[in-house]
Design an enzyme around this catalytic site. Structure first.
Site, PDB file in Angstrom:
ATOM      1  N   SER A 578      99.378  12.285  31.632  1.00  0.00           N
ATOM      2  CA  SER A 578     100.420  11.302  31.386  1.00  0.00           C
ATOM      3  C   SER A 578     100.744  11.273  29.888  1.00  0.00           C
ATOM      4  CB  SER A 578      99.995   9.930  31.913  1.00  0.00           C
ATOM      5  OG  SER A 578     101.083   9.037  31.912  1.00  0.00           O
ATOM      6  N   ASP A 653     105.494  12.527  41.931  1.00  0.00           N
ATOM      7  CA  ASP A 653     105.323  11.672  40.754  1.00  0.00           C
ATOM      8  C   ASP A 653     106.577  10.838  40.505  1.00  0.00           C
ATOM      9  OD1 ASP A 653     104.744  10.543  38.261  1.00  0.00           O
ATOM     10  OD2 ASP A 653     103.694  12.329  37.561  1.00  0.00           O
ATOM     11  N   HIS A 685     101.644  10.158  40.520  1.00  0.00           N
ATOM     12  CA  HIS A 685     101.419  10.416  39.097  1.00  0.00           C
ATOM     13  C   HIS A 685     100.024  10.946  38.792  1.00  0.00           C
ATOM     14  CE1 HIS A 685     102.071  10.327  34.887  1.00  0.00           C
ATOM     15  NE2 HIS A 685     101.293   9.302  34.647  1.00  0.00           N
TER      16      HIS A 685
END
Length: 707
Positions: A578, A653, A685
């Site tokens: 991320s 995602d 995600h």
């Protein structure tokens, strides 16, 4: 004598064997949250002023704070008999009063008179109900079904509050993508006469095309994803009157895409207070609205910043003076507690200093003493303090080094203190609010006691300009030999609202880092500027130029590593997910001479393709900050790519859409740069469940083969 020596030898051998178990990848990934997770007290909460309760041996147990005397409140068998069900374990429960117990499970709610051992009332929700919110005062449960809001009453009736859900309209659910401390969309009033709720209209937000590849023929599965600089959803707040069954919407006005956050009811249910933030997120107003008419009554105060304002906590009304409230704000540079009156006048700043109040636990009956969690002594710790409201003087109540979380008794006489420290997997202490007495009521056994682990130590560094301290964590390989050279894997996140290095259990290390240490790698992590609990200036330094100062700080960590004689300077790798994936790309592409191998998971590649609420807070709109967006676009650094790089992305995602990785891969192809890529079908995600072992095996193997 020989017999004694022989017995001693056996003891030493047994001890050595007990410490010789190696961390497997399954231990590190799956075991961390299951069989290697420390035991804890389930259902721990205050029953009344002098007793707390918890779940033990399929029963709810009460314990006297002063004497430690225990009694069984109700057993699982008794609960099943009372409710006429066949529960397999004690469900979620909460004390409504000293005698009334709320239990909930499988879409059912029961309020039980524990003395009489009988149900006072029960509420059953439809199978598809979600976002349930129980009102003990009103004896109802509000819930969503689809995109509409409903209420189920104790008399068995159910009422539909909204009917316009669908086609981009969503009622009673979280808004603004869970930013600004928002965790839900239903706000029951203090006396149970009203239900306030968010109404989100995202019909103007373009459908983002996700695809379900697991269908017989791949199916279009779009989501609403408001990208930076583009159209954002519109949010309003409705107020439903339980008795009249009428809804009034607060007249929050224009622009329609501003942010409505931190909803709080006045004690008399006449007013709602909200923090309202402009789209630019640099100007906040605390506004008061009339519940009956929806009209705006007044703006109590405003906060502005040349970076951003981020309200996170609703106001809390005084129980002594209903015309005053407390507000946790970073207006002065650090999170502190302020007292205001309902005219918006600042009565008092209660806490002060270059440290953060992380939570308000409550007050004593006269509100002369405030109990808080804070970082007064150390930003790597979270401790419990009491504050003299008049003088602001603080006294630390949790005395052991570690990360503490407190629950204040209703009469503010005792505090239940859950905490851990580097060598303390979990402990619960009962501490006196006077700071004189402490009693340990629970202590976890160490589930890693039999494992051989690399040495875990904290590292203190400075930013390049010497202005700020930086905190890191170093884990050495098992059987470490200072005469040898070892490769390093840096694990990075580095984004706002994170802190990876603390003085909690094992200094908050990930078990995967211990696994890599068992394979002969040094594991390193550092919290850079932009991360939590260090004050506003430390966090907002990254504004409009994400990745720049964070990378500079991470390189301070690398400089430290290179100073160690046992670090192999030619074998340094980095991994993150991320924001950590974004940081992995920053480090790999801006310092290819240092980082030989990198694995970037779910990386942000271009912030113009990230969502509005988070992205615009830290970067402003693309048209307002074109240079910043250019500098943070990772495709502009592909020309520097050297060595091994793998990108990993979840196909479904909805947070960092896979378009980021696709854009990066396309640029690599255009520039004839080799890069590895792996996609995880069905995963959003991050990769969870048993598939996570596959993920971390892939990540680990990439380092084994290339570093």
């Amino acid at each position: 004598m020989r017999r004694i020596i022989f017995i001693l030898f056996l003891f030493v051998q047994a001890f050595a064997f007990a410490q010789s178990k190696q961390m497997s990848l399954e231990d590190a990934v799956y075991g961390r949250y299951t069989y290697l997770y420390p035991e804890s007290m389930s259902g721990l909460q205050w029953l009344d002023d002098k007793h707390f309760s918890f779940i033990e041996d399929k029963s709810i147990i009460s314990e006297a704070a002063k004497t430690g005397e225990k009694n069984t409140v109700v057993s699982l068998d008794e609960l099943n008999k009372i409710t006429g069900t066949n529960l397999k374990r004690i469900p979620s429960y909460r004390w409504i009063s000293e005698t009334d117990l709320l239990i909930s499970g499988a879409k059912k709610y029961w309020v039980i008179d524990i003395d009489q051992k009988q149900v006072k009332f029960q509420i059953e929700l439809p199978e598809k109900a979600q976002n349930a919110n129980f009102s003990e005062e009103g004896q109802f449960v509000t819930f969503t079904q689809g995109d509409d809001l409903f209420v189920a009453l104790a008399d068995g009736n159910k009422k539909q509050i909204t009917s316009d859900g669908g086609n981009g309209v969503v009622n009673g659910q979280t808004v603004h993508r869970n930013e600004f401390g928002i965790s839900g969309g239903i706000f029951n009033s203090p006396e149970g006469n009203f239900v306030a709720f968010y109404r989100k209209d995202e019909s103007m937000v373009k459908d983002y095309p996700l695809v379900d590849f697991m269908a017989r023929e791949a199916e279009y599965a779009p989501v609403k994803y408001p990208m930076a600089g583009m159209a954002s959803h519109h949010v309003t707040l409705g107020v439903y009157n339980i008795e009249s069954e009428k809804t009034t919407f607060l007249k929050t006005g224009e622009p329609l895409d501003h942010f409505i956050t931190n909803v709080a009811w006045s004690p008399d249910e006449k007013y709602i207070y909200m923090a309202e933030l402009n789209r630019a997120q640099n100007h906040m107003q605390l506004n008061c609205y009339d519940v009956a008419t929806g009209e705006k009554v007044k703006t109590l105060f405003e906060e502005s910043s040349d970076t951003y304002v981020e309200p996170l906590y609703p106001i809390q009304f005084s129980k002594v003076n209903p015309n005053e409230f407390y507000y946790l704000s970073r207006e002065g540079g650090w999170f502190h507690v302020y007292k205001y009156n309902t005219d918006g006048k600042l009565v008092q700043q209660i806490t002060k200093g270059e440290w953060e109040v992380t939570k308000m636990l409550g007050f004593d009956a006269k509100e002369k003493t405030l109990f808080i969690e804070a970082t007064i002594d150390d930003p790597l710790q979270n401790n419990i303090y009491k504050v003299d409201v008049k003088s602001g003087k603080t006294e630390r109540l949790s005395l052991e080094t570690g990360v503490h979380s407190g629950t204040l008794s209703p009469d503010a006489t005792y505090i239940l203190d859950r905490w851990s420290a580097n060598e303390v997997p979990g402990k619960v202490d009962l501490i006196s609010a006077k700071g004189k007495d402490k009693r340990t009521i629970f202590e976890s056994e160490d589930p890693l006691n039999d494992y051989q682990l690399g040495e875990n130590k904290l590292v203190a560094l400075k930013t390049k300009d010497g202005k700020y301290d930086l905190h890191g964590r170093l884990i050495l390989p098992n059987d470490f030999d200072p005469a040898k050279k070892y490769p390093v894997v840096v694990y990075v996140y580095g984004g706002p609202h994170s802190q990876l290095v603390t003085k909690s259990w094992h200094n908050q290390a990930r078990w995967w880092q211990y696994y890599m240490a068992s394979q002969g790698y040094i594991a390193f992590t550092l919290d850079n500027r932009g991360t939590s609990n260090r004050g506003r200036a430390f966090e907002t330094a990254i504004h409009r130029n994400l990745g720049e100062l964070e990378t500079e700080d991470q390189m301070q960590g690398i400089e430290y590593l290179l100073s160690l004689p046992y670090v192999d300077a030619d074998r340094i790798g980095v991994h993150g997910w991320s924001y950590g994936g974004f940081m992995t790309l920053n480090l790999k592409l801006k310092h290819p001479d240092i980082f030989k191998v990198a694995v970037a998971g779910g990386p942000v590649v271009d912030w113009s393709m990230y969502e509005i609420m988070y992205g615009e807070r830290y970067m402003d709109m693309p048209k307002e900050n074109p240079e910043g967006y250019k500098n943070t676009d990772m495709t502009n650094y592909v020309k520097n790519l050297d060595g091994k790089l793998m990108l990993i992305h979840g196909v479904q995602d909805e947070t960092v859409v896979m378009q980021h990785s696709m854009k990066f891969l396309r640029e690599c192809v255009k520039q004839n740069k080799q890069v590895d890529f792996f996609a995880y079908p069905i995963h959003p995600h991050n990769v969870r469940g048993k598939d996570r072992i596959h993920l971390m095996q892939k990540v680990s193997q990439y380092f084994f083969e290339n570093l």
